[in-house]
Design a protein around this motif. Structure first.
Motif, mmCIF file in Angstrom:
data_model
loop_
_atom_site.group_PDB
_atom_site.id
_atom_site.type_symbol
_atom_site.label_atom_id
_atom_site.label_comp_id
_atom_site.label_asym_id
_atom_site.label_seq_id
_atom_site.Cartn_x
_atom_site.Cartn_y
_atom_site.Cartn_z
ATOM 1 N N GLN A 93 0.740 -1.359 -0.102
ATOM 2 C CA GLN A 93 0.074 -0.095 0.089
ATOM 3 C C GLN A 93 1.005 1.279 0.060
ATOM 4 O O GLN A 93 1.010 1.936 0.939
ATOM 5 C CB GLN A 93 -0.801 0.043 1.101
ATOM 6 C CG GLN A 93 -2.006 -1.296 1.075
ATOM 7 C CD GLN A 93 -2.925 -1.083 -0.173
ATOM 8 O OE1 GLN A 93 -3.783 -0.163 -0.589
ATOM 9 N NE2 GLN A 93 -2.629 -2.292 -1.186
ATOM 10 N N ARG A 176 -4.105 8.031 0.633
ATOM 11 C CA ARG A 176 -4.867 7.168 0.002
ATOM 12 C C ARG A 176 -6.237 7.018 -0.085
ATOM 13 O O ARG A 176 -6.938 6.973 -1.011
ATOM 14 C CB ARG A 176 -4.370 5.900 0.702
ATOM 15 C CG ARG A 176 -4.785 4.490 0.651
ATOM 16 C CD ARG A 176 -4.401 3.734 1.545
ATOM 17 N NE ARG A 176 -4.875 2.282 1.352
ATOM 18 C CZ ARG A 176 -5.065 1.448 2.398
ATOM 19 N NH1 ARG A 176 -4.705 1.632 3.426
ATOM 20 N NH2 ARG A 176 -5.508 0.281 2.011
ATOM 21 N N LEU A 227 -11.723 3.965 4.232
ATOM 22 C CA LEU A 227 -10.374 4.410 4.642
ATOM 23 C C LEU A 227 -10.453 5.478 5.133
ATOM 24 O O LEU A 227 -9.630 6.158 5.931
ATOM 25 C CB LEU A 227 -9.819 4.495 3.053
ATOM 26 C CG LEU A 227 -9.242 3.236 2.639
ATOM 27 C CD1 LEU A 227 -8.667 3.323 0.997
ATOM 28 C CD2 LEU A 227 -8.273 2.319 3.235
ATOM 29 N N MET A 230 -10.987 5.342 8.785
ATOM 30 C CA MET A 230 -9.508 4.823 9.432
ATOM 31 C C MET A 230 -8.618 5.982 9.584
ATOM 32 O O MET A 230 -8.119 6.004 10.472
ATOM 33 C CB MET A 230 -8.976 3.755 8.609
ATOM 34 C CG MET A 230 -9.996 2.553 8.542
ATOM 35 S SD MET A 230 -9.362 1.561 10.025
ATOM 36 C CE MET A 230 -7.777 0.931 9.958
ATOM 37 N N ALA A 231 -8.737 6.957 8.578
ATOM 38 C CA ALA A 231 -7.721 7.932 8.352
ATOM 39 C C ALA A 231 -7.825 8.968 9.646
ATOM 40 O O ALA A 231 -6.947 9.264 10.314
ATOM 41 C CB ALA A 231 -7.515 8.811 7.124
ATOM 42 N N ARG A 235 -4.112 6.979 16.249
ATOM 43 C CA ARG A 235 -2.934 5.745 16.008
ATOM 44 C C ARG A 235 -2.049 5.425 17.151
ATOM 45 O O ARG A 235 -1.761 6.465 18.004
ATOM 46 C CB ARG A 235 -2.074 6.118 14.841
ATOM 47 C CG ARG A 235 -2.992 6.092 13.493
ATOM 48 C CD ARG A 235 -3.332 4.998 12.923
ATOM 49 N NE ARG A 235 -4.267 5.115 11.990
ATOM 50 C CZ ARG A 235 -4.547 4.327 10.846
ATOM 51 N NH1 ARG A 235 -3.969 3.114 11.085
ATOM 52 N NH2 ARG A 235 -5.640 4.538 10.020
ATOM 53 N N THR A 246 2.520 1.758 8.429
ATOM 54 C CA THR A 246 1.472 2.425 9.278
ATOM 55 C C THR A 246 1.369 2.081 10.564
ATOM 56 O O THR A 246 1.037 0.848 10.860
ATOM 57 C CB THR A 246 0.086 2.243 8.370
ATOM 58 O OG1 THR A 246 0.414 2.750 6.770
ATOM 59 C CG2 THR A 246 -1.063 3.467 9.049
ATOM 60 N N CYS A 284 -2.896 -6.359 9.458
ATOM 61 C CA CYS A 284 -3.019 -4.719 9.300
ATOM 62 C C CYS A 284 -4.247 -4.241 8.879
ATOM 63 O O CYS A 284 -4.668 -4.774 7.628
ATOM 64 C CB CYS A 284 -1.681 -4.308 8.398
ATOM 65 S SG CYS A 284 -1.844 -2.653 8.194
ATOM 66 N N ASP A 286 -4.921 -1.442 7.398
ATOM 67 C CA ASP A 286 -4.574 -0.528 6.491
ATOM 68 C C ASP A 286 -4.371 -1.372 5.105
ATOM 69 O O ASP A 286 -4.765 -0.939 3.874
ATOM 70 C CB ASP A 286 -3.486 0.471 6.579
ATOM 71 C CG ASP A 286 -3.987 1.327 7.566
ATOM 72 O OD1 ASP A 286 -4.735 2.641 7.329
ATOM 73 O OD2 ASP A 286 -3.957 1.349 8.887
ATOM 74 N N CYS A 287 -3.327 -2.371 5.318
ATOM 75 C CA CYS A 287 -2.999 -3.158 3.901
ATOM 76 C C CYS A 287 -3.515 -4.636 3.760
ATOM 77 O O CYS A 287 -3.178 -5.104 2.959
ATOM 78 C CB CYS A 287 -1.511 -2.823 3.870
ATOM 79 S SG CYS A 287 -0.660 -3.782 5.102
#
Length: 309
Positions: A93, A176, A227, A230-231, A235, A246, A284, A286-287
């Motif tokens: 990613q 992304r 996404l 998620m962003a 974190r 990430t 993960c 994210d990816c």
């Protein structure tokens, strides 16, 4: 796209990539060969042209898959069907890796065009195809087929290659999630244009392609929304995915495969707080790559033999 894998026939495996052919390809092949162009002296040449189209599409999809593997992604199988092909690729990613994985497909068509053009120049200068007019017609048809496939695939309509290339380029600039959202919105506008064109030309094939693209645009919209959410999540500092680098989100986004309890695998250090099951590998979010949790923070040294999602 998952439905394409149902009812598909396994043809062979090359470079660790399985090639499947959907059963509907044979029906369309029979129809196209019987009712194909009358430029050839026999139906056998119609069949050769359709098989050559199969090879072109296959090489295009292998371009995607091999490029994806080259940048460290996964690409395990390809499905060919009447409207083309689908390479199931999962590049790292990163915008550069995604861009190369997508751009490699059209580059195969560019290579075919260059090769066929050189062959045409040689033929005009030497006349070695004059004795076989059917072969000359075949090569000319393949040149136009490659050109049409290249131009159509490069339309900036998600999920066509052009739309995904646009998304990858935007990824460098706006990130992304937003790049996918922009590409999907442009894709919906492109679908509207294709539907209008299909009605104007009364083309069933263009209509089917528009429906296929619409379904994938809808899936892309859902993914973009995930996404974006998620962003916005906080974190966890000090952790990073070994694949995409990430940091994982803070929250109970992982689920124990034994008791079904949602938990934060990084807060509990890979242990389910309800039943105590250990999870040495984690996904993960994210990816979507599974990695040993110890590799996220090597000094912690997690243990045990099960997996979670």
């Amino acid at each position: 796209m998952a439905t394409l894998r149902q009812g598909s026939i396994h043809l062979f495996r090359f470079a660790g990539i399985d090639l499947f052919l959907h059963w509907s390809w044979f029906l369309v092949a029979a129809y196209e060969i019987q009712g194909g162009t009358k430029s050839y002296s026999s139906l056998a040449w119609n069949a050769v042209e359709y098989l050559a189209l199969f090879v072109v599409v296959m090489m295009h999809e292998y371009g995607h898959a091999l490029a994806c593997k080259q940048v460290g992604g996964t690409a395990n199988h390809i499905v060919l069907w009447p409207l083309g092909g689908v390479a199931y690729v999962n590049p790292p990613q990163r915008p550069g890796a995604t861009l190369w994985s997508i751009a490699a497909g059209p580059l195969v068509n560019v290579a075919f065009l260059v090769g066929l053009s050189l062959l045409g120049v040689l033929n005009r200068s030497m006349g070695f195809l004059a004795a076989v007019p059917n072969l000359h017609t075949l090569l000319r048809s393949l040149w136009y087929i490659n050109l049409v496939l290249l131009v159509f695939n490069l339309l900036p309509i998600y999920p066509l290659d052009g739309g995904q290339i646009l998304r990858s380029l935007l990824w460098f600039v706006i990130g992304r999630a937003r790049s996918l959202m922009v590409a999907v919105v442009i894709g919906f506008m492109g679908v509207a244009g294709l539907i209008i064109f299909a009605l104007w030309r009364q083309s069933l094939w263009v209509g089917v392609i528009a429906v296929f693209i619409l379904a994938n645009c809808w899936g892309g919209l859902k993914q973009a929304q995930v996404l974006v959410r998620m962003a916005k999540l906080p974190r966890r500092e000090g952790f990073a995915c070994p694949s995409c680098k990430t940091a994982p989100p803070v929250g109970t986004f992982w689920k124990c495969s034994r008791c079904g309890t949602p938990f934060d695998t990084f807060l509990s250090r890979g242990h389910c707080p309800n039943c105590g099951t250990d999870f040495p590998t984690t996904m993960c979010l994210d990816c979507r790559v599974m990695s040993p949790i110890a590799e996220w923070v090597p000094q912690l040294g997690f243990s045990s033999p099960t997996m979670n999602q």
